[in-house]
Design a protein around this motif. Structure first.
Motif, mmCIF file in Angstrom:
data_model
loop_
_atom_site.group_PDB
_atom_site.id
_atom_site.type_symbol
_atom_site.label_atom_id
_atom_site.label_comp_id
_atom_site.label_asym_id
_atom_site.label_seq_id
_atom_site.Cartn_x
_atom_site.Cartn_y
_atom_site.Cartn_z
ATOM 1 N N VAL A 168 0.847 -1.178 0.000
ATOM 2 C CA VAL A 168 0.000 0.000 0.000
ATOM 3 C C VAL A 168 0.887 1.234 0.000
ATOM 4 C CG1 VAL A 168 -0.227 -0.104 2.525
ATOM 5 C CG2 VAL A 168 -1.843 1.238 1.193
ATOM 6 N N GLN A 169 0.544 2.225 -0.842
ATOM 7 C CA GLN A 169 1.289 3.486 -0.871
ATOM 8 C C GLN A 169 0.747 4.429 0.189
ATOM 9 O OE1 GLN A 169 0.937 4.426 -5.238
ATOM 10 N NE2 GLN A 169 3.095 4.932 -4.950
ATOM 11 N N LEU A 170 1.658 5.166 0.820
ATOM 12 C CA LEU A 170 1.284 6.046 1.917
ATOM 13 C C LEU A 170 1.741 7.471 1.629
ATOM 14 C CD1 LEU A 170 2.465 3.753 4.837
ATOM 15 C CD2 LEU A 170 0.174 3.920 3.866
ATOM 16 N N GLN A 171 0.941 8.420 2.074
ATOM 17 C CA GLN A 171 1.286 9.824 1.905
ATOM 18 C C GLN A 171 1.117 10.528 3.238
ATOM 19 O OE1 GLN A 171 -1.059 12.056 -1.051
ATOM 20 N NE2 GLN A 171 0.914 12.662 -1.898
ATOM 21 N N ALA A 172 2.230 11.001 3.804
ATOM 22 C CA ALA A 172 2.208 11.687 5.089
ATOM 23 C C ALA A 172 2.187 13.195 4.869
ATOM 24 C CB ALA A 172 3.427 11.296 5.913
ATOM 25 N N SER A 173 1.486 13.891 5.756
ATOM 26 C CA SER A 173 1.410 15.345 5.661
ATOM 27 C C SER A 173 1.101 15.924 7.029
ATOM 28 C CB SER A 173 0.329 15.761 4.653
ATOM 29 O OG SER A 173 -0.941 15.305 5.068
ATOM 30 N N TYR A 207 -3.993 -3.917 8.104
ATOM 31 C CA TYR A 207 -2.634 -3.536 8.468
ATOM 32 C C TYR A 207 -2.612 -2.768 9.788
ATOM 33 C CZ TYR A 207 -0.574 -4.467 3.829
ATOM 34 O OH TYR A 207 -0.103 -5.050 2.685
ATOM 35 N N THR A 208 -1.579 -2.968 10.545
ATOM 36 C CA THR A 208 -1.237 -2.047 11.615
ATOM 37 C C THR A 208 -0.577 -0.832 10.960
ATOM 38 O OG1 THR A 208 -0.902 -3.736 13.317
ATOM 39 C CG2 THR A 208 0.333 -1.674 13.568
ATOM 40 N N VAL A 209 -0.977 0.370 11.392
ATOM 41 C CA VAL A 209 -0.386 1.598 10.881
ATOM 42 C C VAL A 209 0.390 2.269 12.005
ATOM 43 C CG1 VAL A 209 -0.786 3.812 9.770
ATOM 44 C CG2 VAL A 209 -2.284 1.868 9.261
ATOM 45 N N ARG A 214 2.199 -6.016 9.121
ATOM 46 C CA ARG A 214 1.341 -7.153 9.473
ATOM 47 C C ARG A 214 1.966 -7.938 10.630
ATOM 48 N NH1 ARG A 214 -2.789 -7.978 6.087
ATOM 49 N NH2 ARG A 214 -2.659 -7.351 3.920
ATOM 50 N N ALA A 215 2.836 -7.284 11.363
ATOM 51 C CA ALA A 215 3.590 -7.975 12.403
ATOM 52 C C ALA A 215 2.700 -8.414 13.560
ATOM 53 C CB ALA A 215 4.686 -7.056 12.935
ATOM 54 N N VAL A 216 3.168 -9.406 14.262
ATOM 55 C CA VAL A 216 2.515 -9.824 15.501
ATOM 56 C C VAL A 216 2.739 -8.749 16.552
ATOM 57 C CG1 VAL A 216 2.753 -12.268 14.965
ATOM 58 C CG2 VAL A 216 4.569 -11.099 16.237
ATOM 59 N N LEU A 217 1.969 -8.820 17.613
ATOM 60 C CA LEU A 217 1.978 -7.771 18.627
ATOM 61 C C LEU A 217 3.379 -7.507 19.180
ATOM 62 C CD1 LEU A 217 0.335 -5.818 20.327
ATOM 63 C CD2 LEU A 217 -0.103 -7.682 21.934
ATOM 64 N N SER A 218 4.143 -8.542 19.378
ATOM 65 C CA SER A 218 5.470 -8.377 19.987
ATOM 66 C C SER A 218 6.436 -7.595 19.107
ATOM 67 C CB SER A 218 6.062 -9.745 20.322
ATOM 68 O OG SER A 218 6.210 -10.516 19.144
ATOM 69 N N ALA A 219 6.111 -7.418 17.829
ATOM 70 C CA ALA A 219 7.035 -6.762 16.902
ATOM 71 C C ALA A 219 6.559 -5.411 16.399
ATOM 72 C CB ALA A 219 7.303 -7.682 15.706
ATOM 73 N N TYR A 250 7.905 -3.237 9.534
ATOM 74 C CA TYR A 250 7.028 -2.406 8.688
ATOM 75 C C TYR A 250 7.484 -2.519 7.237
ATOM 76 C CZ TYR A 250 4.726 -0.625 12.781
ATOM 77 O OH TYR A 250 3.977 -0.544 13.928
ATOM 78 N N ILE A 251 6.514 -2.706 6.354
ATOM 79 C CA ILE A 251 6.837 -3.112 4.993
ATOM 80 C C ILE A 251 6.663 -2.017 3.958
ATOM 81 C CG2 ILE A 251 6.383 -5.545 5.431
ATOM 82 C CD1 ILE A 251 3.600 -5.157 4.246
ATOM 83 N N SER A 252 5.972 -0.948 4.289
ATOM 84 C CA SER A 252 5.775 0.138 3.335
ATOM 85 C C SER A 252 5.759 1.444 4.109
ATOM 86 C CB SER A 252 4.465 -0.049 2.565
ATOM 87 O OG SER A 252 4.291 0.978 1.617
ATOM 88 N N TRP A 253 6.479 2.452 3.591
ATOM 89 C CA TRP A 253 6.680 3.706 4.300
ATOM 90 C C TRP A 253 6.233 4.895 3.463
ATOM 91 C CZ3 TRP A 253 8.964 4.016 9.227
ATOM 92 C CH2 TRP A 253 9.443 2.813 9.741
#
Length: 124
Positions: A1-6, A31-33, A99-104, A111-114
């Motif tokens: 997923v592509q992300l745009q921060a502002s 996803y966890t964000v 998509r990490a488990v809680l411990s991570a 995190y796979i996409s920034w």
């Protein structure tokens, strides 16, 4: 997923800012964000995240009680409300998905996409 921060900018100590992280072209799904930040000479560090299933939130100790992360699935956007800002909060802020488990979920390696980052500067 592509992300745009502002939403970054210059603010005085004690002020507030709200950062946004928008998903481009699709939803966040389950996803966890997360939000991370990086200051000059320092490693990128975890700030906060919101789980995709259940919506539970987690915070780093330095921001707990001052920052609030929230998720608007209809707008495909995650927000980071930052209050009572301090000069130590000055950094480039990045959002990312995992998509990490809680411990991570505090581990930036999970995190796979920034997004591209947005600069927050808090003046003293």
């Amino acid at each position: 997923v592509q992300l745009q921060a502002s939403g970054g900018g210059l603010v005085q100590t004690g002020g507030s800012l709200r950062l946004s992280c928008a998903a481009v072209g699709r939803t966040f799904g389950d996803y966890t964000v997360g939000w991370f930040r990086q200051s000059p000479g320092k490693e990128r560090e975890f700030v906060a995240c919101v789980r995709g299933i259940g919506g539970r939130t987690y915070y780093a100790d330095p921001v707990s009680g001052r920052f609030t992360i929230s998720r608007d699935n209809a707008k495909k956007t995650v927000y980071l409300q930052m209050d009572t800002l301090e000069p130590e909060d000055t950094a480039v802020y990045y959002c990312a998905v995992s998509r990490a488990v809680l411990s991570a979920i505090r581990d930036r390696g999970s995190y796979i996409s920034w997004g591209q980052g947005t600069l927050v500067t808090v003046s003293s």
